[in-house]
Design a protein around this motif. Sequence first.
Motif, PDB file in Angstrom:
ATOM      1  N   PHE A 149     -29.665  29.754  60.209  1.00 17.14           N
ATOM      2  CA  PHE A 149     -28.637  30.442  59.420  1.00 17.14           C
ATOM      3  C   PHE A 149     -27.243  29.944  59.818  1.00 17.14           C
ATOM      4  O   PHE A 149     -26.402  29.660  58.965  1.00 17.14           O
TER       5      PHE A 149
ATOM      6  N   SER B 164     -27.910  23.920  72.781  1.00 13.82           N
ATOM      7  CA  SER B 164     -26.876  24.850  72.301  1.00 13.82           C
ATOM      8  C   SER B 164     -27.437  26.174  71.801  1.00 13.82           C
ATOM      9  O   SER B 164     -26.773  27.202  71.867  1.00 13.82           O
ATOM     10  N   PHE B 165     -28.645  26.147  71.225  1.00  9.17           N
ATOM     11  CA  PHE B 165     -29.265  27.385  70.757  1.00  9.17           C
ATOM     12  C   PHE B 165     -30.371  27.820  71.719  1.00  9.17           C
ATOM     13  O   PHE B 165     -31.166  28.692  71.391  1.00  9.17           O
ATOM     14  N   SER B 166     -30.418  27.168  72.885  1.00 12.62           N
ATOM     15  CA  SER B 166     -31.462  27.386  73.881  1.00 12.62           C
ATOM     16  C   SER B 166     -32.827  26.974  73.306  1.00 12.62           C
ATOM     17  O   SER B 166     -32.919  26.549  72.154  1.00 12.62           O
TER      18      SER B 166
ATOM     19  N   THR C  18     -25.837  43.653  68.653  1.00 13.00           N
ATOM     20  CA  THR C  18     -26.334  42.360  69.160  1.00 13.00           C
ATOM     21  C   THR C  18     -26.141  41.283  68.108  1.00 13.00           C
ATOM     22  O   THR C  18     -25.612  40.198  68.384  1.00 13.00           O
ATOM     23  N   PHE C  19     -26.562  41.582  66.883  1.00  9.26           N
ATOM     24  CA  PHE C  19     -26.464  40.563  65.836  1.00  9.26           C
ATOM     25  C   PHE C  19     -25.005  40.220  65.537  1.00  9.26           C
ATOM     26  O   PHE C  19     -24.667  39.063  65.319  1.00  9.26           O
TER      27      PHE C  19
ATOM     28  N   LEU D 100     -21.748  20.794  68.709  1.00 12.01           N
ATOM     29  CA  LEU D 100     -22.491  21.732  69.568  1.00 12.01           C
ATOM     30  C   LEU D 100     -22.737  21.124  70.946  1.00 12.01           C
ATOM     31  O   LEU D 100     -22.761  21.815  71.953  1.00 12.01           O
TER      32      LEU D 100
ATOM     33  N   CYS E 205     -32.182  31.105  70.089  1.00  9.60           N
ATOM     34  CA  CYS E 205     -31.372  31.771  69.065  1.00  9.60           C
ATOM     35  C   CYS E 205     -32.165  31.982  67.784  1.00  9.60           C
ATOM     36  O   CYS E 205     -32.623  31.027  67.159  1.00  9.60           O
ATOM     37  N   ILE E 206     -32.242  33.233  67.371  1.00 11.15           N
ATOM     38  CA  ILE E 206     -33.005  33.579  66.172  1.00 11.15           C
ATOM     39  C   ILE E 206     -32.238  33.169  64.903  1.00 11.15           C
ATOM     40  O   ILE E 206     -32.818  33.001  63.842  1.00 11.15           O
ATOM     41  N   GLY E 207     -30.927  32.980  65.056  1.00  9.03           N
ATOM     42  CA  GLY E 207     -30.103  32.713  63.876  1.00  9.03           C
ATOM     43  C   GLY E 207     -29.681  31.257  63.735  1.00  9.03           C
ATOM     44  O   GLY E 207     -28.756  30.953  62.976  1.00  9.03           O
TER      45      GLY E 207
ATOM     46  N   PHE F  29     -25.513  24.743  79.946  1.00  8.59           N
ATOM     47  CA  PHE F  29     -25.618  23.821  78.795  1.00  8.59           C
ATOM     48  C   PHE F  29     -24.470  22.819  78.778  1.00  8.59           C
ATOM     49  O   PHE F  29     -24.665  21.627  78.559  1.00  8.59           O
TER      50      PHE F  29
ATOM     51  N   LEU G 169     -18.094  27.432  66.381  1.00  6.34           N
ATOM     52  CA  LEU G 169     -18.643  26.130  65.955  1.00  6.34           C
ATOM     53  C   LEU G 169     -17.722  25.532  64.886  1.00  6.34           C
ATOM     54  O   LEU G 169     -17.380  24.342  64.928  1.00  6.34           O
TER      55      LEU G 169
ATOM     56  N   THR H 134     -19.855  33.102  67.674  1.00  6.58           N
ATOM     57  CA  THR H 134     -20.459  31.786  67.913  1.00  6.58           C
ATOM     58  C   THR H 134     -20.266  30.857  66.717  1.00  6.58           C
ATOM     59  O   THR H 134     -19.825  29.711  66.883  1.00  6.58           O
ATOM     60  N   THR H 135     -20.564  31.364  65.531  1.00  6.72           N
ATOM     61  CA  THR H 135     -20.456  30.494  64.349  1.00  6.72           C
ATOM     62  C   THR H 135     -18.985  30.180  64.063  1.00  6.72           C
ATOM     63  O   THR H 135     -18.648  29.043  63.694  1.00  6.72           O
TER      64      THR H 135
ATOM     65  N   ARG I   7     -37.139  33.010  73.494  1.00 12.32           N
ATOM     66  CA  ARG I   7     -35.898  33.778  73.352  1.00 12.32           C
ATOM     67  C   ARG I   7     -34.735  32.922  72.876  1.00 12.32           C
ATOM     68  O   ARG I   7     -33.568  33.260  73.070  1.00 12.32           O
TER      69      ARG I   7
HETATM   70  C1  HEM Z   1     -23.259  28.296  66.372  1.00  8.79           C
HETATM   71  C2  HEM Z   1     -23.773  29.493  66.344  1.00  8.79           C
HETATM   72  C3  HEM Z   1     -24.693  30.055  67.393  1.00  8.79           C
HETATM   73  C4  HEM Z   1     -24.943  29.634  68.671  1.00  8.79           C
HETATM   74  C5  HEM Z   1     -24.343  28.438  69.404  1.00  8.79           C
HETATM   75  C6  HEM Z   1     -25.920  30.551  69.225  1.00  8.79           C
HETATM   76  C7  HEM Z   1     -26.455  30.434  70.498  1.00  8.79           C
HETATM   77  C8  HEM Z   1     -27.359  31.322  71.040  1.00  8.79           C
HETATM   78  C9  HEM Z   1     -27.899  31.227  72.374  1.00  8.79           C
HETATM   79  C10 HEM Z   1     -27.587  30.131  73.368  1.00  8.79           C
HETATM   80  C11 HEM Z   1     -28.706  32.292  72.551  1.00  8.79           C
HETATM   81  C12 HEM Z   1     -29.413  32.680  73.845  1.00  8.79           C
HETATM   82  C13 HEM Z   1     -30.802  32.236  73.865  1.00  8.79           C
HETATM   83  C14 HEM Z   1     -31.361  32.220  75.242  1.00  8.79           C
HETATM   84  O1  HEM Z   1     -30.759  32.701  76.216  1.00  8.79           O
HETATM   85  O2  HEM Z   1     -32.472  31.693  75.347  1.00  8.79           O
HETATM   86  C15 HEM Z   1     -28.697  33.066  71.327  1.00  8.79           C
HETATM   87  C16 HEM Z   1     -29.411  34.237  71.123  1.00  8.79           C
HETATM   88  C17 HEM Z   1     -29.369  34.981  69.974  1.00  8.79           C
HETATM   89  N1  HEM Z   1     -28.716  34.656  68.808  1.00  8.79           N
HETATM   90 FE1  HEM Z   1     -27.575  33.019  68.506  1.00  8.79          FE
HETATM   91  N2  HEM Z   1     -26.223  31.507  68.290  1.00  8.79           N
HETATM   92  C18 HEM Z   1     -25.510  31.236  67.151  1.00  8.79           C
HETATM   93  C19 HEM Z   1     -25.547  31.931  65.956  1.00  8.79           C
HETATM   94  C20 HEM Z   1     -26.313  33.046  65.718  1.00  8.79           C
HETATM   95  C21 HEM Z   1     -26.412  33.728  64.449  1.00  8.79           C
HETATM   96  C22 HEM Z   1     -25.715  33.288  63.150  1.00  8.79           C
HETATM   97  C23 HEM Z   1     -27.226  34.808  64.643  1.00  8.79           C
HETATM   98  C24 HEM Z   1     -27.676  35.874  63.680  1.00  8.79           C
HETATM   99  C25 HEM Z   1     -27.635  35.778  62.376  1.00  8.79           C
HETATM  100  C26 HEM Z   1     -27.641  34.802  66.027  1.00  8.79           C
HETATM  101  C27 HEM Z   1     -28.450  35.749  66.608  1.00  8.79           C
HETATM  102  C28 HEM Z   1     -28.919  35.674  67.897  1.00  8.79           C
HETATM  103  C29 HEM Z   1     -29.750  36.713  68.511  1.00  8.79           C
HETATM  104  C30 HEM Z   1     -30.191  38.027  67.862  1.00  8.79           C
HETATM  105  C31 HEM Z   1     -30.037  36.273  69.798  1.00  8.79           C
HETATM  106  C32 HEM Z   1     -30.880  36.988  70.851  1.00  8.79           C
HETATM  107  C33 HEM Z   1     -32.302  36.471  70.722  1.00  8.79           C
HETATM  108  C34 HEM Z   1     -33.225  37.101  71.749  1.00  8.79           C
HETATM  109  O3  HEM Z   1     -32.772  37.618  72.763  1.00  8.79           O
HETATM  110  O4  HEM Z   1     -34.428  37.039  71.518  1.00  8.79           O
HETATM  111  N3  HEM Z   1     -27.071  33.701  66.647  1.00  8.79           N
HETATM  112  N4  HEM Z   1     -27.880  32.456  70.420  1.00  8.79           N
END
Ligand code: HEM
Length: 277
Positions: free
Chosen positions: A226, A213-215, A79-80, A141, A221-223, A175, A91, A87-88, A219
């Motif tokens: 970062f 973009s990160f919602s 997942t991570f 974004l 985006c946890i990252g 989005f 970006l 994604t990054t 839930r």
């Molecule tokens: C530009 C970079 C990124 C974008 C645009 C992005 C975007 C998102 C989005 C839209 C979601 C879904 C949230 C939802 O449906 O409510 C998500 C979930 C998540 N992201 Fe990111 N993300 C990015 C980078 C990262 C990074 C760097 C990490 C980890 C280091 C990460 C870890 C996660 C995880 C673990 C989830 C699931 C969270 C959950 O289900 O509780 N993401 N991200």
Amino acid sequence: MEGSICYLPTTSNRRKWKLERKLRGTLLQIIQSRLGSEGSLYGNDLLGLMLEACIPTEHGGKQQQISLSMDGIIHECKTFFFASHETTALLLTWTVFLLSVYPEWQERLRKEVLREFGKDNPSGDNLSKLKEMTMVLLETLRLYGPAVFTQRKTMTDMAVGEIEIPKGLGIIIPFAIMHRDKKVWGDDADEFNPLRFQNGVTKAAKVPHALLSFSIGPRSCIGQNFAMMEAKSVMAVILQKFSFTLSPDYVHAPVDLLTLRPKFGLPVILRRLDVCS
Ligand code: HEM
């Protein structure tokens, strides 16, 4: 019938199973080497923390408990990796695209980076000084966010504004479309204008949480922090060392393949700055 097709040994399924086995094997190797490491700790990164949390017993703990935990840990690693890497990288890709199309912004960001860091490597503490870089990344974004949509399911009957939504309905939250809504972002919604973020992300549109973009919510985006730090550091180093323009081979074709990608890649021409000047 539709569901059972994933169990048939088609060419693509066989390839998928092979890749899954390979990924699992690689992750297990990393995990095993951590478990076998000297001392009581498994490492201070995410994997180390998960191992600490999921395997409370010493290495001789119950085999069944360990193998279940292994599956959980492997799943989290996947997942991570999936959520963070592509994604990054995208970006960064779309930021390079926009800075190639808008060279005045490329120059503005380069001046900001050189003013704050000179030729030194950016450090975690200093990245927050890059205000214009943050504005450009947020605008990227908005226009070319890697996550095009998310989905939710209602747990109860509910209403959003005047719309009644019954329990159990799947909802797509698009989005990419919402980020170009002129009623929310103004008449220049389709244009690249990082200045809209100059007073912060919540003041950029007519409603405070318009950038999705990160919602948002539990839930989201946890990252995200970062990812922004990573993108700022990488862009800072690129801008210190290179100027770039789009290659004549570039064809503009953003495509939604789970994430928003340039269909034919992003060929750019890089020029080393120490050679030019
Ligand atoms: C530009 C970079 C990124 C974008 C645009 C992005 C975007 C998102 C989005 C839209 C979601 C879904 C949230 C939802 O449906 O409510 C998500 C979930 C998540 N992201 Fe990111 N993300 C990015 C980078 C990262 C990074 C760097 C990490 C980890 C280091 C990460 C870890 C996660 C995880 C673990 C989830 C699931 C969270 C959950 O289900 O509780 N993401 N991200």
